[in-house]
Write a protein that holds these residues in place. Sequence first.
Motif, PDB file in Angstrom:
ATOM      1  N   ILE A  74       0.856  -1.192   0.000  1.00 46.78           N
ATOM      2  CA  ILE A  74       0.000   0.000   0.000  1.00 46.78           C
ATOM      3  C   ILE A  74       0.889   1.238   0.000  1.00 46.78           C
ATOM      4  N   PRO A  75       0.745   2.134  -0.970  1.00 45.22           N
ATOM      5  CA  PRO A  75       1.602   3.325  -1.039  1.00 45.22           C
ATOM      6  C   PRO A  75       1.448   4.222   0.194  1.00 45.22           C
ATOM      7  N   GLU A  76       2.507   4.954   0.513  1.00 41.58           N
ATOM      8  CA  GLU A  76       2.499   5.849   1.679  1.00 41.58           C
ATOM      9  C   GLU A  76       1.373   6.869   1.609  1.00 41.58           C
ATOM     10  N   SER A  77       1.022   7.292   0.409  1.00 39.49           N
ATOM     11  CA  SER A  77       0.021   8.348   0.253  1.00 39.49           C
ATOM     12  C   SER A  77      -1.396   7.820   0.087  1.00 39.49           C
ATOM     13  N   GLU A  78      -1.567   6.492   0.109  1.00 41.48           N
ATOM     14  CA  GLU A  78      -2.896   5.906  -0.094  1.00 41.48           C
ATOM     15  C   GLU A  78      -3.875   6.371   0.976  1.00 41.48           C
ATOM     16  N   THR A  79      -3.397   6.452   2.216  1.00 40.00           N
ATOM     17  CA  THR A  79      -4.146   7.016   3.346  1.00 40.00           C
ATOM     18  C   THR A  79      -3.174   7.889   4.131  1.00 40.00           C
ATOM     19  N   PRO A  80      -3.635   8.640   5.111  1.00 40.44           N
ATOM     20  CA  PRO A  80      -2.702   9.470   5.886  1.00 40.44           C
ATOM     21  C   PRO A  80      -1.634   8.670   6.640  1.00 40.44           C
ATOM     22  N   PHE A  81      -1.893   7.392   6.943  1.00 40.96           N
ATOM     23  CA  PHE A  81      -0.918   6.552   7.639  1.00 40.96           C
ATOM     24  C   PHE A  81       0.217   6.217   6.673  1.00 40.96           C
ATOM     25  N   PRO A  82       1.433   6.763   6.889  1.00 36.27           N
ATOM     26  CA  PRO A  82       2.488   6.649   5.876  1.00 36.27           C
ATOM     27  C   PRO A  82       3.512   5.547   6.127  1.00 36.27           C
ATOM     28  N   HIS A  83       3.366   4.816   7.221  1.00 38.64           N
ATOM     29  CA  HIS A  83       4.427   3.907   7.658  1.00 38.64           C
ATOM     30  C   HIS A  83       4.272   2.554   6.964  1.00 38.64           C
ATOM     31  N   ARG A  84       4.729   2.474   5.757  1.00 39.61           N
ATOM     32  CA  ARG A  84       4.480   1.301   4.910  1.00 39.61           C
ATOM     33  C   ARG A  84       5.790   0.605   4.567  1.00 39.61           C
ATOM     34  N   ALA A  85       6.074   0.409   3.270  1.00 36.28           N
ATOM     35  CA  ALA A  85       7.279  -0.298   2.840  1.00 36.28           C
ATOM     36  C   ALA A  85       8.523   0.375   3.411  1.00 36.28           C
ATOM     37  N   GLY A  86       9.463  -0.454   3.823  1.00 34.92           N
ATOM     38  CA  GLY A  86      10.693   0.074   4.412  1.00 34.92           C
ATOM     39  C   GLY A  86      10.706   0.025   5.925  1.00 34.92           C
ATOM     40  N   ASN A  87       9.539  -0.159   6.530  1.00 37.60           N
ATOM     41  CA  ASN A  87       9.457  -0.309   7.980  1.00 37.60           C
ATOM     42  C   ASN A  87       9.431  -1.794   8.334  1.00 37.60           C
ATOM     43  N   LEU A  88      10.401  -2.229   9.119  1.00 39.15           N
ATOM     44  CA  LEU A  88      10.450  -3.627   9.538  1.00 39.15           C
ATOM     45  C   LEU A  88       9.401  -3.910  10.601  1.00 39.15           C
ATOM     46  N   TYR A  89       9.309  -2.998  11.563  1.00 36.82           N
ATOM     47  CA  TYR A  89       8.365  -3.186  12.668  1.00 36.82           C
ATOM     48  C   TYR A  89       8.182  -1.864  13.408  1.00 36.82           C
ATOM     49  N   ASN A  90       7.160  -1.811  14.229  1.00 33.88           N
ATOM     50  CA  ASN A  90       6.963  -0.651  15.099  1.00 33.88           C
ATOM     51  C   ASN A  90       7.225  -1.060  16.544  1.00 33.88           C
ATOM     52  N   ILE A  91       7.567  -0.080  17.346  1.00 28.39           N
ATOM     53  CA  ILE A  91       7.789  -0.303  18.778  1.00 28.39           C
ATOM     54  C   ILE A  91       6.770   0.510  19.563  1.00 28.39           C
ATOM     55  N   GLN A  92       6.149  -0.121  20.524  1.00 27.20           N
ATOM     56  CA  GLN A  92       5.358   0.611  21.508  1.00 27.20           C
ATOM     57  C   GLN A  92       6.044   0.452  22.864  1.00 27.20           C
ATOM     58  N   TYR A  93       6.339   1.587  23.490  1.00 28.44           N
ATOM     59  CA  TYR A  93       6.924   1.608  24.823  1.00 28.44           C
ATOM     60  C   TYR A  93       5.790   1.806  25.821  1.00 28.44           C
ATOM     61  N   VAL A  94       5.682   0.944  26.799  1.00 22.50           N
ATOM     62  CA  VAL A  94       4.575   0.983  27.751  1.00 22.50           C
ATOM     63  C   VAL A  94       5.135   1.133  29.170  1.00 22.50           C
ATOM     64  N   MET A  95       4.761   2.196  29.832  1.00 27.17           N
ATOM     65  CA  MET A  95       5.174   2.417  31.226  1.00 27.17           C
ATOM     66  C   MET A  95       3.918   2.510  32.085  1.00 27.17           C
ATOM     67  N   GLN A  96       3.750   1.566  33.006  1.00 27.59           N
ATOM     68  CA  GLN A  96       2.599   1.569  33.913  1.00 27.59           C
ATOM     69  C   GLN A  96       3.096   1.643  35.352  1.00 27.59           C
ATOM     70  N   TRP A  97       2.285   2.272  36.195  1.00 29.53           N
ATOM     71  CA  TRP A  97       2.651   2.336  37.601  1.00 29.53           C
ATOM     72  C   TRP A  97       1.423   2.456  38.480  1.00 29.53           C
ATOM     73  N   GLU A  98       1.642   2.209  39.772  1.00 26.26           N
ATOM     74  CA  GLU A  98       0.554   2.273  40.742  1.00 26.26           C
ATOM     75  C   GLU A  98       0.386   3.713  41.217  1.00 26.26           C
ATOM     76  N   GLU A  99      -0.624   3.926  42.048  1.00 24.93           N
ATOM     77  CA  GLU A  99      -0.825   5.243  42.641  1.00 24.93           C
ATOM     78  C   GLU A  99       0.439   5.679  43.374  1.00 24.93           C
ATOM     79  N   GLY A 100       0.673   6.955  43.419  1.00 25.27           N
ATOM     80  CA  GLY A 100       1.863   7.450  44.109  1.00 25.27           C
ATOM     81  C   GLY A 100       1.998   8.949  43.977  1.00 25.27           C
ATOM     82  N   GLY A 101       0.928   9.584  43.491  1.00 26.29           N
ATOM     83  CA  GLY A 101       0.945  11.034  43.386  1.00 26.29           C
ATOM     84  C   GLY A 101       1.797  11.542  42.249  1.00 26.29           C
ATOM     85  N   SER A 102       1.976  12.855  42.219  1.00 29.10           N
ATOM     86  CA  SER A 102       2.696  13.499  41.120  1.00 29.10           C
ATOM     87  C   SER A 102       4.159  13.087  41.077  1.00 29.10           C
ATOM     88  N   ASN A 103       4.761  12.812  42.230  1.00 25.77           N
ATOM     89  CA  ASN A 103       6.166  12.401  42.244  1.00 25.77           C
ATOM     90  C   ASN A 103       6.363  11.089  41.510  1.00 25.77           C
TER      91      ASN A 103
END
Length: 532
Positions: free
Chosen positions: A414-443
């Motif tokens: 699918i060409p990069e310009s086919e839709t606004p999502f441009p991450h097509r050929a040439g991308n091996l994979y995507n990374i999502q970084y996930v940081m979760q934590w318990e309650e503990g206030g602003s600090n």
Amino acid sequence: MASIGSASLILFSIVLLSVPLATSNSISENFLKCLSHYSKSSIPISKYVYTPNNSSYSSVLQSSIQNLRFLSSTNPKPQFIITPVHESHVQASVICSKKHALQIRVRSGGHDYEGLSYLSDVPFVIIDLVNLREIDVNVKDNTAWVQAGATIGEVYYQIAVKSNTHGFPAGICPTVGVGGLLSGGGLGTIIRKYGLASDNILDASLVDANGRILNRKSMGEDLFWAIRGGGGVSFGVILSWKIRLVPVPPTVTVFTVTKTLQEGATKLTHRWQEIAHKFHEGLFMRLIIQAADGENKGETTLQVSFESLFLGGLKKLLPLMEKSFPELGLKAEDCTETSWINSTLYFANYRNGESIDVLKNRTLQPKNIYKNKSDFVKEAISEIELEEIWKVLLEGEIIPLLIWEPFGGRMNKIPESETPFPHRAGNLYNIQYVMQWEEGGSNASEKHIERMREVYKFMAPYVSKSPRTAYLNYRDLDLGINEEGSNTSYSKASVWGRKYFKNNFKRLALVKSKVDPGNFFRNEQSIPPFAR
């Protein structure tokens, strides 16, 4: 987010101290009169409007706030929450919000990573689409009409009720709303076979800035292009999508193989980078990298889980894996043959024989405090570099979870310009970084967010560059935000806009100029009108 101006703050404070609807509060009275005037439904819209003085206001507001980081009492609250049950209720909400200089936040499932579907620093209204979630599946023509308030789980369920050989290439979390997911792209387990969710949209219905209901024909191909990956909330309120159902075999196979660093995870991860995007299109194998107990008491290591779906049975999968990825050592006992609908439960971590009825539960997912970021990778990271990454992850007191999802297959075609999502050929994979934590206030929040930023900064040499790209549905305000007010600078917005959309950002801004030149639909990362 931008700070609240003094004038806005005064008005906002007045709103939060407002008295019941039937009193002399002119703001509430006038707004409600406007809603009633423009709503053409026989069902009174007033029954579905909540103000801070309604007893149900807080529960409705909090009902689909998924990120508890934004559930603070100090966060700005909406003047009104509207839960429309008819399309004309949405039209009235848009028209009257515009007349009364109120911003709109549209909430489908409440999963916006930065809370932009229910937060604003200026006086605002939430249109919560929870009551607009009808799903009409037509297996004869392989389509379905889905209202924007439905969740992905509800869509999967309704497809399965009609057929065990139809599916839809959307997300993994069943409580995500389709209004936002499809308008931002929609990554899932069958993207290598069928592309994104947004690649399989055939028609749409939305309310524009003038309160008109438009479909694909009446909105035109430019706007239809823009809302399939460019984020619908920049252009209007999505009411419904017509989606293409895709064929799936009666039997699919799922498996997860987990290896620690001590068990050779580094070599396997490196090899995965070289081959996962070249696999058979029916094979999807993602990596989940997270902390685990080490071999000795008190030690921490990393484990890599190769979580996979194959569109077919075990007899086809095992020889395919022996040819494509023998290093993983996949065995028949690692695998489970099941139906496609049950595979959606598997990836949602429901692996104990739960009924598919859980897909209809909008409150299924535990709510967390989190901060996520994203990247795209174009070149395989070497084993030595992987070891450096592991070292940085393990050195920190806090270890984020990383999800690496392969592209290739249909995504490359699918060409990069086919839709606004441009991450097509040439991308091996995507990374999502996930940081979760318990309650503990602003600090606690500051500590975890800073740690996330450190890891993200360290990863810069290994990911896409010029720009360092990101995925809209993993929204990240660290990339930049718009100026407050309607006169958002196109050039300044390009700083974050090109990271999500690359060269498609300009076309999105040109579409915005045509359909919403006054920039009524706006937020911290909405598409601004184009200006040279």
